[in-house]
Design an enzyme around this catalytic site. Structure first.
Site, PDB file in Angstrom:
ATOM      1  N   ASP A   1       0.112  -7.727   1.121  1.00  0.00           N
ATOM      2  CA  ASP A   1       0.474  -6.235   1.281  1.00  0.00           C
ATOM      3  C   ASP A   1       2.014  -5.946   1.369  1.00  0.00           C
ATOM      4  O   ASP A   1       2.613  -5.241   2.104  1.00  0.00           O
ATOM      5  CB  ASP A   1      -0.014  -5.569   2.899  1.00  0.00           C
ATOM      6  CG  ASP A   1       0.010  -3.937   2.583  1.00  0.00           C
ATOM      7  OD1 ASP A   1      -0.008  -3.463   1.695  1.00  0.00           O
ATOM      8  OD2 ASP A   1      -0.369  -3.476   3.528  1.00  0.00           O
TER       9      ASP A   1
ATOM     10  N   SER B   1       4.680   2.645   7.957  1.00  0.00           N
ATOM     11  CA  SER B   1       4.389   1.666   7.223  1.00  0.00           C
ATOM     12  C   SER B   1       5.553   1.203   6.192  1.00  0.00           C
ATOM     13  O   SER B   1       6.073   1.927   5.465  1.00  0.00           O
ATOM     14  CB  SER B   1       3.119   1.885   6.184  1.00  0.00           C
ATOM     15  OG  SER B   1       2.013   1.945   6.976  1.00  0.00           O
TER      16      SER B   1
ATOM     17  N   HIS C   1       0.841  -1.301  -0.059  1.00  0.00           N
ATOM     18  CA  HIS C   1      -0.025   0.033   0.077  1.00  0.00           C
ATOM     19  C   HIS C   1       0.877   1.357   0.102  1.00  0.00           C
ATOM     20  O   HIS C   1       0.472   2.369  -0.334  1.00  0.00           O
ATOM     21  CB  HIS C   1      -1.098   0.068   1.279  1.00  0.00           C
ATOM     22  CG  HIS C   1      -0.324   0.277   2.564  1.00  0.00           C
ATOM     23  ND1 HIS C   1       0.157  -0.710   3.376  1.00  0.00           N
ATOM     24  CD2 HIS C   1      -0.168   1.382   2.810  1.00  0.00           C
ATOM     25  CE1 HIS C   1       0.373  -0.178   4.558  1.00  0.00           C
ATOM     26  NE2 HIS C   1       0.382   1.016   4.405  1.00  0.00           N
TER      27      HIS C   1
END
Length: 398
Positions: free
Chosen positions: A165, A243, A135
């Site tokens: 992911d 992230s 993402h």
């Protein structure tokens, strides 16, 4: 004469007392100035995965200092940009709007705008192979990587897998780069140290410390059912921009990839286990599609008690066999399950002879199967017991 002698003795005792106080005070000052309190550092215990506190001189630093000294230079910031095209608002198509304003607006009003994003990653190869989240780089047509030393490079996305992911990025024109050692996430235990590194809010090289809170937290429990992962849960602070950065153990090895946070809570963050990334990194680096078998059913765990309660409900739309297993709640159209003949309200009790009691067990069995290879679903349908062969297909973005 006696008075004089007494005064002399008193003066002598008073002088001795004063000297004693002065010497004692001087000793306390020397002791405090020469011996600063020793900080507590930790070292791993052989074959245990736990940590024991030891006193060490402050000049050696903590285990976090050593972990970051080993790995910090390989953690990078990832900046992305993509072009988004927007068309005129739907109200322009409303007849009343067109009648009122006439045809002063063109039929098409395409607009383009640049959308930027930011995340983290870490280098796993000296030639610039970077692990991050899918993402972070999803839809990006421009990717730039900034190293800890401030150098900036263009990069390209080699492969990305939304289901797990995970993504692999290649830094262009770089070599002899520092790398992050990869640990073994299967050896982690609840309570082990966890160090999160990344660029939250664009603040490069941010380090936070916590512990492993839970192992194998299913994605369905944390509100992202479209992923097929069991996460490491940690209370190390993870914020937007973290992230894709590494979650380190006490030795400075990456044991996870920081991925998600619980929006309505504090101290609840999630990381993809590094062993899952190890399985897929070479596939992604080669630009190949990661296999994800699926059958196309929505499920609910069921027990005989729950089934009986449902059957006694006058508003119930179907009768559920009162056995333990997994209820098929919905069959998605044009899927392997639909083609094989599975039906809503079937109870799955076994797959390939293995009893199943939860949807998570079924998901894991299907995920570990091979695309196109039949799985035998034993189901209860009313009073009948059926064996139905289902051939998993590749999961697409449905």
């Amino acid at each position: 004469m006696r008075f004089s002698t007494a005064m002399q003795r008193f003066a002598t005792h008073l002088l001795a007392l004063i000297l004693g106080v002065v010497l004692t005070f001087g000793t306390l000052r020397v002791s405090s100035s020469q011996a600063d309190p020793a900080p507590i550092a930790v070292s791993p215990v052989e074959n245990s995965g736990t940590l024991v506190a030891q006193l060490t001189p402050s000049s050696q630093g903590s285990f976090v200092t050593k972990a970051i000294a080993q790995t910090g230079a390989a953690v990078v910031r990832i900046d992305t940009a993509r072009t988004v095209e927007t068309r005129r608002p739907p109200m322009f198509e409303d007849p009343f709007f067109r009648e009122f304003f006439g045809d002063r607006f063109p039929e098409q009003m395409p607009q383009e705008r640049r959308v930027s994003g930011q995340g983290s990653g870490f280098i796993i190869d000296t030639n610039g192979i970077v692990l991050t989240n899918a993402h972070v780089v999803s839809g990006a047509d421009e990717v730039n990587v900034t190293l800890q030393d401030g150098r900036e490079f263009e990069a390209t996305v080699l492969g990305s897998d939304p289901v797990t992911d995970l993504a692999v990025v290649k830094i262009k024109g770089a070599s002899n780069l520092p790398v992050t050692p990869l640990g073994d996430s299967d050896r982690m235990q609840v309570g082990d140290w966890a160090i999160a590194v990344g660029s939250p809010g664009g603040l490069n090289n941010t380090v936070t410390l916590g512990i492993i809170s839970t192992l194998d937290r299913p994605s369905s429990q944390i509100g992202i059912p479209d992923k097929r992962l069991n996460f490491l849960q940690t209370d190390a602070a993870i914020n937007p921009g973290n992230s894709g950065g590494p979650l380190l153990n006490a030795a400075g090895e990456a044991i996870g990839i920081n991925t998600a946070i619980r929006a309505n809570a504090t101290g609840i963050g999630f990381a993809i286990p590094i062993n899952k990334a190890k399985e897929l990194k070479d596939i992604l680096a080669a630009g190949k599609e990661v296999p994800h078998p699926y059958v196309g059913i929505e499920m609910r765990d069921i027990t005989p008690e729950l089934a009986k309660r449902s059957n006694e409900n006058p508003n119930s739309t179907f009768i559920i066999p009162e056995v333990e297993g997994v209820l098929i709640w919905r069959i998605l159209p044009d899927t392997p399950a639909a083609k094989a003949g599975l039906r809503r309200a079937d109870i799955i009790v076994e797959i390939d002879g293995k009893p199943v009691k939860s949807g998570l067990e079924i998901q894991n069995i299907v995920e570990e199967s091979r695309i196109g290879q039949s799985l035998t679903f034993k189901v209860r349908r009313g009073n009948d017991s059926l064996n139905i062969a289902v051939k998993p297909a590749q999961l697409q973005n449905r």
